[in-house]
Design a protein around this motif. Structure first.
Motif, PDB file in Angstrom:
ATOM      1  N   GLU A 189       0.833  -1.200   0.000  1.00  0.00           N
ATOM      2  CA  GLU A 189       0.000   0.000   0.000  1.00  0.00           C
ATOM      3  C   GLU A 189       0.876   1.262   0.000  1.00  0.00           C
ATOM      4  OE1 GLU A 189      -3.189   0.518  -0.399  1.00  0.00           O
ATOM      5  OE2 GLU A 189      -3.061   2.679   0.010  1.00  0.00           O
ATOM      6  N   ALA A 190       1.938   1.223   0.808  1.00  0.00           N
ATOM      7  CA  ALA A 190       2.833   2.383   0.883  1.00  0.00           C
ATOM      8  C   ALA A 190       3.518   2.630  -0.458  1.00  0.00           C
ATOM      9  CB  ALA A 190       3.876   2.177   1.981  1.00  0.00           C
ATOM     10  N   ALA A 191       3.826   1.554  -1.182  1.00  0.00           N
ATOM     11  CA  ALA A 191       4.477   1.708  -2.486  1.00  0.00           C
ATOM     12  C   ALA A 191       3.553   2.473  -3.438  1.00  0.00           C
ATOM     13  CB  ALA A 191       4.828   0.342  -3.068  1.00  0.00           C
ATOM     14  N   ILE A 192       2.272   2.112  -3.436  1.00  0.00           N
ATOM     15  CA  ILE A 192       1.309   2.813  -4.289  1.00  0.00           C
ATOM     16  C   ILE A 192       1.236   4.283  -3.900  1.00  0.00           C
ATOM     17  CG2 ILE A 192      -1.176   3.056  -4.715  1.00  0.00           C
ATOM     18  CD1 ILE A 192      -1.289   0.027  -4.939  1.00  0.00           C
ATOM     19  N   ARG A 193       1.188   4.526  -2.594  1.00  0.00           N
ATOM     20  CA  ARG A 193       1.116   5.913  -2.118  1.00  0.00           C
ATOM     21  C   ARG A 193       2.389   6.690  -2.405  1.00  0.00           C
ATOM     22  NH1 ARG A 193      -2.894   6.734   2.371  1.00  0.00           N
ATOM     23  NH2 ARG A 193      -4.297   4.957   2.226  1.00  0.00           N
ATOM     24  N   ALA A 194       3.495   5.963  -2.597  1.00  0.00           N
ATOM     25  CA  ALA A 194       4.760   6.631  -2.931  1.00  0.00           C
ATOM     26  C   ALA A 194       4.888   6.869  -4.432  1.00  0.00           C
ATOM     27  CB  ALA A 194       5.939   5.798  -2.431  1.00  0.00           C
ATOM     28  N   GLY A 195       3.852   6.526  -5.174  1.00  0.00           N
ATOM     29  CA  GLY A 195       3.873   6.806  -6.608  1.00  0.00           C
ATOM     30  C   GLY A 195       4.403   5.667  -7.460  1.00  0.00           C
ATOM     31  N   CYS A 196       4.506   4.486  -6.866  1.00  0.00           N
ATOM     32  CA  CYS A 196       4.922   3.318  -7.662  1.00  0.00           C
ATOM     33  C   CYS A 196       3.818   3.007  -8.668  1.00  0.00           C
ATOM     34  CB  CYS A 196       5.157   2.118  -6.743  1.00  0.00           C
ATOM     35  SG  CYS A 196       5.557   0.605  -7.627  1.00  0.00           S
ATOM     36  N   LYS A 197       4.185   3.003  -9.950  1.00  0.00           N
ATOM     37  CA  LYS A 197       3.162   2.822 -10.983  1.00  0.00           C
ATOM     38  C   LYS A 197       3.208   1.432 -11.608  1.00  0.00           C
ATOM     39  CE  LYS A 197       0.594   6.495 -11.287  1.00  0.00           C
ATOM     40  NZ  LYS A 197       0.461   6.449  -9.823  1.00  0.00           N
ATOM     41  N   CYS A 198       4.339   0.724 -11.442  1.00  0.00           N
ATOM     42  CA  CYS A 198       4.463  -0.593 -12.061  1.00  0.00           C
ATOM     43  C   CYS A 198       5.073  -1.587 -11.085  1.00  0.00           C
ATOM     44  CB  CYS A 198       5.344  -0.521 -13.299  1.00  0.00           C
ATOM     45  SG  CYS A 198       4.674   0.528 -14.594  1.00  0.00           S
TER      46      CYS A 198
END
Lengths: 176, 357
Positions: free
Chosen positions: B15-24
């Protein structure tokens, strides 16, 4: 104060689910909590267990080897863990599924025919929640408001129609 | 911050990765990190990102290589044996100066080993996560909240220094649930290619080609590339170390431990304090760069240091190096997936203190 809890049974009995319920009861009771499932060879063999720690202090190891409170729902788990309960601790046993009677004098055992009670009350598959209700009552770990908030949180939105049934199961357990 | 929710370490990290702007995200399943893939397979499509289960670990890391080259924040995740498979790709990514985040939720080894928690990949990640002269940033979270927090930091620093960043977790942290909250107002910086002038995004006949490459056949040119990279590493060492000191101020004995072992070390230190032993915990949060200044500060009054790990003794080397063997450094560990108990650690502390008398 720390309350180390071990929950054990077969996969499918809802051991991890009541573990999550316990952890939220702790969280909403403003305690530190951790929840750790078995994910090793035991899980692959069909038995399943779950460690829950509820504490006033930050939690070191989330792995419970010597529980203050043990909840068991099958004989293999009972045989495996009954000896590990801390002296002065409690054991909660589904007596419909486990015939054994504990001979340890230094712990308190509570025999609840949880599976039978679930079937009699049209709460199929909720023996786990009934047995948890008994644990909540005997350990005094949560009040009514916290219990209701917890059930509403842990029952997934798609199964919201089961919130009342879960509350009913807890009440039955608490009245045993 | 958002409301506290219980999440598994693996899920909080995802979840944190998505919130950090991880797109792929490109991955391949392996216990005990599969929840990362499972979580992202549901969430990524909802935020306009890409989730792809590759045909192998090698394929996944090479997809990361390509994605990182286009300037998009991307991530892969695996556990010990899978990370070994990825090392060729990681070396290429480091050689091409690209940012990305790699998760290692460690399990017992060597070989296929087991699936229980372990910290036996310390040497691999801090010394040689692939061939060639290079380093990766290494973060070692110790709680589920930190699983979330360090992944944000990892993306930021990977972009800032143009190098891969690794989160070194273990099965215990990945599988356990603890309360976690997310910063709702966090600003996502550098999350797209617009401020990455080096990214291969299509030159449109308006600028020179950007070339992503790790092959330099002229020795002098390659040496210059590597030297420039190591100058950047010096900046990382000077500015990016992170550590926590717990009751080290008056400690006669300092226990150095990272990740989930640091939790157990803290419990052992509490037990020791109850018996009147002045013990403390030094917990590195970055394993590379190693917090050299911080450990020396933590051990300024200590007579001895003890390193505790879920391995046969790997970080103990860095503790000795960092302290320049100024004080005796001993080791205690369990391996193969066995989690050391606080009582065992306490026994070792007592044995070391007893030796003083």
């Amino acid at each position: 104060m720390t309350n180390d809890i071990l929950l054990a049974g077969f996969g499918g009995q809802g051991i991890l689910f009541i573990g999550k319920m316990l952890a939220y009861l702790g969280l909403y009771g403003e305690k530190q909590v951790s929840w750790l499932p078995s994910y090793g060879p035991e899980m692959r063999g069909g038995t399943c267990n779950c460690s829950v720690c509820v504490s006033d202090d930050p939690i070191g190891s989330p792995l419970v080897l010597e529980p203050d409170n043990l909840l068991v729902m099958n004989t293999p788990s009972y045989d495996k863990f009954i000896g590990s309960v801390k002296s002065g601790g409690n054991c909660f046993i589904d007596s419909t599924l486990i015939e054994a009677v504990c001979d340890r004098a230094d712990i308190s055992c509570f025999y609840v025919p949880a599976t039978r009670l679930a079937n009699e009350n049209d709460l199929h598959g909720m023996a786990n929640v009934i047995l948890l209700g008994k644990m909540i009552k005997e350990t005094g770990m949560a009040d009514e408001a916290v219990i209701e908030k917890t059930v509403k949180k842990v029952v997934p939105p798609k199964k919201a129609h089961l919130i009342d049934a879960n509350l009913k199961a807890l009440k039955i357990g608490m009245s045993q | 911050m958002s409301e506290l929710t219980l999440m598994k370490g693996n899920e909080a990290l995802a979840e944190a990765a998505i919130r950090a702007g991880c797109k792929c995200f490109f991955g391949y399943p392996i216990t005990p990190q599969t929840e990362i893939s499972a979580y992202l397979s549901k969430r990524m499509p909802k935020v306009g990102g890409v989730f792809l289960q590759a045909e192998s670990e090698v394929a996944a890391i090479n997809m990361v290589y390509g994605c990182a080259g286009s300037g998009i924040r991307c991530m892969t995740s695996s556990s010990s044996p899978g990370i070994s498979l990825k090392t060729e790709g990681i070396s290429y990514i480091a050689g091409a100066d690209l940012p990305c985040v790699i998760i290692n939720v460690q399990r017992g080894g060597p070989g296929l080993g087991g699936i229980q928690p372990s910290q036996a990949d310390y040497w691999q990640v801090t010394r040689a996560l692939g061939h060639g002269d290079f380093h990766v940033l290494v973060f070692a979270p110790s709680t589920v909240q930190e699983m979330a927090d360090t992944v944000t930091k990892a993306f930021d620093l990977a972009d800032k220094y143009r190098m891969p960043a690794v989160i070194l977790a273990d099965g215990l942290l990945g599988q356990m649930m603890e309360p976690v909250a997310f910063d709702e107002n966090a600003e996502i910086k550098l999350s797209d290619a617009s401020n990455k002038p080096w990214a291969a995004t299509g030159h449109g006949n308006k600028r020179k080609h950007n070339i992503i490459n790790s092959l330099y056949l002229q020795a002098a040119e390659l040496e210059e590339k590597v030297r420039a990279r190591f100058e950047r590493y010096e900046q990382v060492k000077a500015n990016e170390t992170m550590a926590e000191c717990y009751k080290t101020e008056d400690a006669d004995i300092v226990v150095a431990a990272y990740g989930s072992t640091a939790r157990l070390a803290k419990s052992a230190v509490e037990l020791a304090r109850k018996e009147g032993i002045k013990a403390g915990v030094f917990r590195p949060i970055t394993l590379w760069p190693y917090p050299v200044k911080e450990i020396n500060e933590a051990c300024k009054n200590a007579k001895k240091a003890l390193t505790v790990e879920m391995s046969m003794g790997q970080m103990v080397d860095d503790v000795k190096l960092a302290l320049n063997c100024r004080i005796p450094v001993e080791f205690f560990g369990r391996t193969g997936g066995v989690i050391p108990g606080p009582a065992e650690i306490l026994n070792k502390i007592k044995e070391m203190i007893g030796g003083d008398k």
